[in-house]
Motif scaffolding. Structure first.
Motif, PDB file in Angstrom:
ATOM      1  N   LYS B  32       0.835  -1.222   0.000  1.00  0.00           N
ATOM      2  CA  LYS B  32       0.000   0.000   0.000  1.00  0.00           C
ATOM      3  C   LYS B  32       0.858   1.256   0.000  1.00  0.00           C
ATOM      4  N   ALA B  33       1.903   1.245   0.810  1.00  0.00           N
ATOM      5  CA  ALA B  33       2.801   2.408   0.876  1.00  0.00           C
ATOM      6  C   ALA B  33       3.525   2.610  -0.458  1.00  0.00           C
ATOM      7  N   MET B  34       3.923   1.486  -1.069  1.00  0.00           N
ATOM      8  CA  MET B  34       4.567   1.554  -2.388  1.00  0.00           C
ATOM      9  C   MET B  34       3.650   2.218  -3.408  1.00  0.00           C
ATOM     10  N   ILE B  35       2.407   1.738  -3.413  1.00  0.00           N
ATOM     11  CA  ILE B  35       1.431   2.260  -4.374  1.00  0.00           C
ATOM     12  C   ILE B  35       1.179   3.741  -4.105  1.00  0.00           C
ATOM     13  N   ALA B  36       1.069   4.081  -2.815  1.00  0.00           N
ATOM     14  CA  ALA B  36       0.778   5.481  -2.466  1.00  0.00           C
ATOM     15  C   ALA B  36       1.848   6.417  -3.019  1.00  0.00           C
ATOM     16  N   VAL B  37       3.064   5.929  -3.090  1.00  0.00           N
ATOM     17  CA  VAL B  37       4.112   6.771  -3.679  1.00  0.00           C
ATOM     18  C   VAL B  37       4.101   6.645  -5.203  1.00  0.00           C
ATOM     19  N   LEU B  38       4.350   5.428  -5.698  1.00  0.00           N
ATOM     20  CA  LEU B  38       4.655   5.269  -7.137  1.00  0.00           C
ATOM     21  C   LEU B  38       3.474   5.585  -8.056  1.00  0.00           C
ATOM     22  N   ALA B  39       2.257   5.253  -7.615  1.00  0.00           N
ATOM     23  CA  ALA B  39       1.110   5.460  -8.507  1.00  0.00           C
ATOM     24  C   ALA B  39       0.597   6.897  -8.487  1.00  0.00           C
ATOM     25  N   HIS B  40       1.294   7.746  -7.746  1.00  0.00           N
ATOM     26  CA  HIS B  40       0.844   9.141  -7.672  1.00  0.00           C
ATOM     27  C   HIS B  40       1.971  10.128  -7.948  1.00  0.00           C
ATOM     28  N   ARG B  41       2.892   9.721  -8.836  1.00  0.00           N
ATOM     29  CA  ARG B  41       3.961  10.625  -9.241  1.00  0.00           C
ATOM     30  C   ARG B  41       4.103  10.558 -10.759  1.00  0.00           C
ATOM     31  N   ASP B  42       4.399  11.701 -11.376  1.00  0.00           N
ATOM     32  CA  ASP B  42       4.563  11.688 -12.834  1.00  0.00           C
ATOM     33  C   ASP B  42       5.961  11.188 -13.219  1.00  0.00           C
ATOM     34  N   ALA B  43       6.192  11.090 -14.518  1.00  0.00           N
ATOM     35  CA  ALA B  43       7.434  10.466 -15.008  1.00  0.00           C
ATOM     36  C   ALA B  43       8.673  11.164 -14.464  1.00  0.00           C
ATOM     37  N   ALA B  44       8.664  12.492 -14.481  1.00  0.00           N
ATOM     38  CA  ALA B  44       9.840  13.235 -14.014  1.00  0.00           C
ATOM     39  C   ALA B  44      10.059  12.975 -12.524  1.00  0.00           C
ATOM     40  N   HIS B 271      -1.539   5.018 -20.702  1.00  0.00           N
ATOM     41  CA  HIS B 271      -2.441   6.157 -20.894  1.00  0.00           C
ATOM     42  C   HIS B 271      -2.762   6.940 -19.628  1.00  0.00           C
ATOM     43  N   ALA B 272      -2.419   6.402 -18.464  1.00  0.00           N
ATOM     44  CA  ALA B 272      -2.782   7.069 -17.212  1.00  0.00           C
ATOM     45  C   ALA B 272      -2.227   8.490 -17.150  1.00  0.00           C
ATOM     46  N   GLU B 273      -1.050   8.648 -17.751  1.00  0.00           N
ATOM     47  CA  GLU B 273      -0.384   9.943 -17.654  1.00  0.00           C
ATOM     48  C   GLU B 273      -0.701  10.815 -18.869  1.00  0.00           C
ATOM     49  N   LYS B 274      -1.637  10.346 -19.716  1.00  0.00           N
ATOM     50  CA  LYS B 274      -1.803  10.992 -21.015  1.00  0.00           C
ATOM     51  C   LYS B 274      -3.291  11.260 -21.316  1.00  0.00           C
ATOM     52  N   TYR B 303      -2.392  -5.775  -7.327  1.00  0.00           N
ATOM     53  CA  TYR B 303      -2.498  -5.450  -8.756  1.00  0.00           C
ATOM     54  C   TYR B 303      -3.724  -4.570  -8.976  1.00  0.00           C
ATOM     55  N   GLU B 304      -4.849  -5.001  -8.403  1.00  0.00           N
ATOM     56  CA  GLU B 304      -6.077  -4.212  -8.498  1.00  0.00           C
ATOM     57  C   GLU B 304      -5.870  -2.810  -7.901  1.00  0.00           C
ATOM     58  N   ASN B 305      -5.316  -2.757  -6.719  1.00  0.00           N
ATOM     59  CA  ASN B 305      -5.133  -1.457  -6.052  1.00  0.00           C
ATOM     60  C   ASN B 305      -4.248  -0.514  -6.861  1.00  0.00           C
ATOM     61  N   PHE B 306      -3.226  -1.109  -7.469  1.00  0.00           N
ATOM     62  CA  PHE B 306      -2.296  -0.295  -8.252  1.00  0.00           C
ATOM     63  C   PHE B 306      -2.998   0.280  -9.491  1.00  0.00           C
ATOM     64  N   LEU B 307      -3.708  -0.590 -10.215  1.00  0.00           N
ATOM     65  CA  LEU B 307      -4.406  -0.115 -11.413  1.00  0.00           C
ATOM     66  C   LEU B 307      -5.453   0.936 -11.044  1.00  0.00           C
ATOM     67  N   LEU B 308      -6.205   0.670  -9.998  1.00  0.00           N
ATOM     68  CA  LEU B 308      -7.246   1.632  -9.598  1.00  0.00           C
ATOM     69  C   LEU B 308      -6.628   2.982  -9.224  1.00  0.00           C
ATOM     70  N   ALA B 309      -5.471   2.940  -8.593  1.00  0.00           N
ATOM     71  CA  ALA B 309      -4.802   4.203  -8.258  1.00  0.00           C
ATOM     72  C   ALA B 309      -4.435   4.963  -9.527  1.00  0.00           C
ATOM     73  N   LEU B 310      -3.958   4.223 -10.546  1.00  0.00           N
ATOM     74  CA  LEU B 310      -3.586   4.886 -11.808  1.00  0.00           C
ATOM     75  C   LEU B 310      -4.810   5.413 -12.552  1.00  0.00           C
ATOM     76  N   ILE B 311      -5.916   4.687 -12.422  1.00  0.00           N
ATOM     77  CA  ILE B 311      -7.144   5.114 -13.108  1.00  0.00           C
ATOM     78  C   ILE B 311      -7.719   6.367 -12.445  1.00  0.00           C
ATOM     79  N   GLY B 312      -7.246   6.667 -11.256  1.00  0.00           N
ATOM     80  CA  GLY B 312      -7.684   7.908 -10.621  1.00  0.00           C
ATOM     81  C   GLY B 312      -8.754   7.672  -9.580  1.00  0.00           C
ATOM     82  N   ASN B 313      -8.774   6.457  -9.040  1.00  0.00           N
ATOM     83  CA  ASN B 313      -9.781   6.132  -8.021  1.00  0.00           C
ATOM     84  C   ASN B 313      -9.514   6.910  -6.733  1.00  0.00           C
TER      85      ASN B 313
END
Lengths: 313, 313
Positions: B32-44, B271-274, B303-313
């Motif tokens: 969860k902590a990993m996702i909270a960081v990685l799925a909420h930062r842009d490429a840079a 596409h999450a970032e685009k 896996y579900e949590n990560f994708l949902l975070a990217l989708i903007g849940n």
């Protein structure tokens, strides 16, 4: 090295523009004065002269040149005056729009340039013609030529040095299988020739030579060569031994009966500012006469004077 | 628009690196902590975190992630963490090296990007693999797929708006002739589809629709579609209506029996970032459920949590 010679110090672009203007005015054109300026300035200098001329005299320099001179001399000056990238884009377009695509021009441009140089040519091509070079090649060439030219123009090749020796062996065998069967238009020959890096291709051809005691170009020297086999050999030689290729082109033009002025102009204009010195030295060894002598024998008048100036006479 | 959400203010790269380090340490991984960081930062930002982590802890972040997590979650994080250009180069390489070239990946990368974006992907591909993308496509794909994928990847297309309406009519007819005869692998279909600019292609397809009262993709909807026809339709849709194409891909993955996690990961990560917002909105209209609901139904765990975070849940 270049054969182009530039005076030192070089006159300013405004002075050169004035000299050109003077050469155009009065009764007839002073071609010698034109050549003295244009054939002794590099691409950046020619560009500045063009800008200075057009600012000063409110007319397009190229249009004026077209109205002043004609024939092979005009065509040679017209090709020469652009910078190398724009020139290649224009020459590619003329070659593509020819009744039958003038394949040596496309092969040379696609194979002599590095990937990034070819990319620059394609970018200028697009800005001039609002088309990609690839789509024009693909829609104007036909059959096997389309496959070959499209693949050569289309691939953004790896220019690095890393090679795979196992792959070189495998692909030398693929080439030999196709050549032995006379399948010169095989997709595999086209693929290898057009997509592999220069270093990889050289390794493959070395394997070929080791295995068959015969160079790949010799193996492709069929008794009755058709245009496609000629194109394959041109592509191979442009990609691996360009100096030898261009020397041979010059010898073919200058030592055979008949005369292809467009090809002669192309080789001299494209290489004068780049590597014509090496080509010229090789020519002298092979042809037992200097390139200047050979050109002088087959050309005349202002066209001759212009080419000789570019060759470094 | 992107669905990626980034906190404001965003923590520094060093703080993020610390959080990741903490998530890796101790008994088990704190996903969860990993996702909270990685799925909420842009490429840079992700790049800076990677640099900060590696400087601080003297180990490769990617290696550590690979050792901490596994399965579809790991594959998704591994794809996400790169910047879009590097990611596409890596995904293209994986697709090419597949037992049979994974053609949708290559088609998407070749057709969605502008010419210069695709060029950047090819440049990174070369720096990573010391090969051109073209040569790898040409040597791994076979038959009609080789022709299509090579032409799509190889052409540096004209991205401008100028079109030729006469040409559009002529080429609409060429397409129709080939389709009517069932010659889906015709060189002409491949040529038009891969080399023409987006604007020209759209004009051609409009002519096609006007003449036949049927869209080109419908005309290619054969009763028993083979993979090659599927590839043609994917290329057409990626080149002209990418949002619709990706929405359909998601619907196919999420509403059919069976599950293709790699494809789901690919579409969301790419596409999450685009432009995933538009794709997601269209999905909701077409699927009668939100993309989040559909993803939640077919995936689980991290896996579900990560994708949902990217989708903007």
């Amino acid at each position: 090295m270049a054969t182009l010679s530039i005076p030192n110090p070089v006159p300013s672009a405004i002075e050169d523009a004035e000299k050109l203007r003077k050469a155009f005015q009065g009764w007839g054109t002073d071609e010698k004065a034109m050549i003295a300026v244009l054939a002794h300035r590099d691409a950046a200098q020619r560009k500045q002269i063009k800008i200075a001329y057009e600012e000063q005299y409110k007319e397009k320099l190229l249009k004026r040149i077209e109205s002043e001179i004609s024939g092979h001399f005009e065509r040679a000056v017209y090709r020469w005056i652009f910078d190398p990238v724009e020139r290649q884009a224009i020459m590619a377009n003329i070659a593509i729009k020819n009744k039958v695509v003038d394949f040596p021009v496309i092969i040379e441009i696609a194979c002599i340039n590095s990937s990034n140089e070819l990319l620059s040519v394609k970018q200028v091509y697009q800005s001039l013609y609002k088309h990609s070079m690839e789509e024009d090649v693909a829609s104007h060439a036909t059959g096997d030529f389309r496959k070959l030219l499209f693949a050569l123009v289309g691939t953004y090749r790896y220019d690095g040095e890393e090679i795979n020796t196992e792959l070189a062996k495998t692909e030398a065998k693929i080439l030999n299988d196709a050549i032995t069967k006379g399948e010169y238009n095989s997709d595999e020959i086209i693929r290898i020739l057009s997509t592999r890096s220069k270093a990889q291709l050289q390794a493959t051809f070395n394997c070929y030579k080791d295995a068959h005691n015969l160079s790949i170009t010799k193996a492709l020297s069929t008794k009755t060569p058709n245009d496609f086999v000629i194109a394959l050999r041109a592509a191979i030689r442009c990609r691996t031994t360009p100096t030898k290729y261009f020397e041979k082109v010059l010898r073919n033009i200058l030592q055979k009966s008949g005369m292809d002025e467009d090809a002669l102009t192309r080789v001299i204009v494209m290489h004068a500012e780049k590597d014509l010195k090496e080509i010229k030295e090789l020519f002298q060894t092979r042809a037992n006469m200097t390139l200047e002598q050979a050109v002088a024998k087959k050309t005349s008048g202002d066209y001759e004077n212009f080419l000789l100036a570019l060759i470094g006479n």
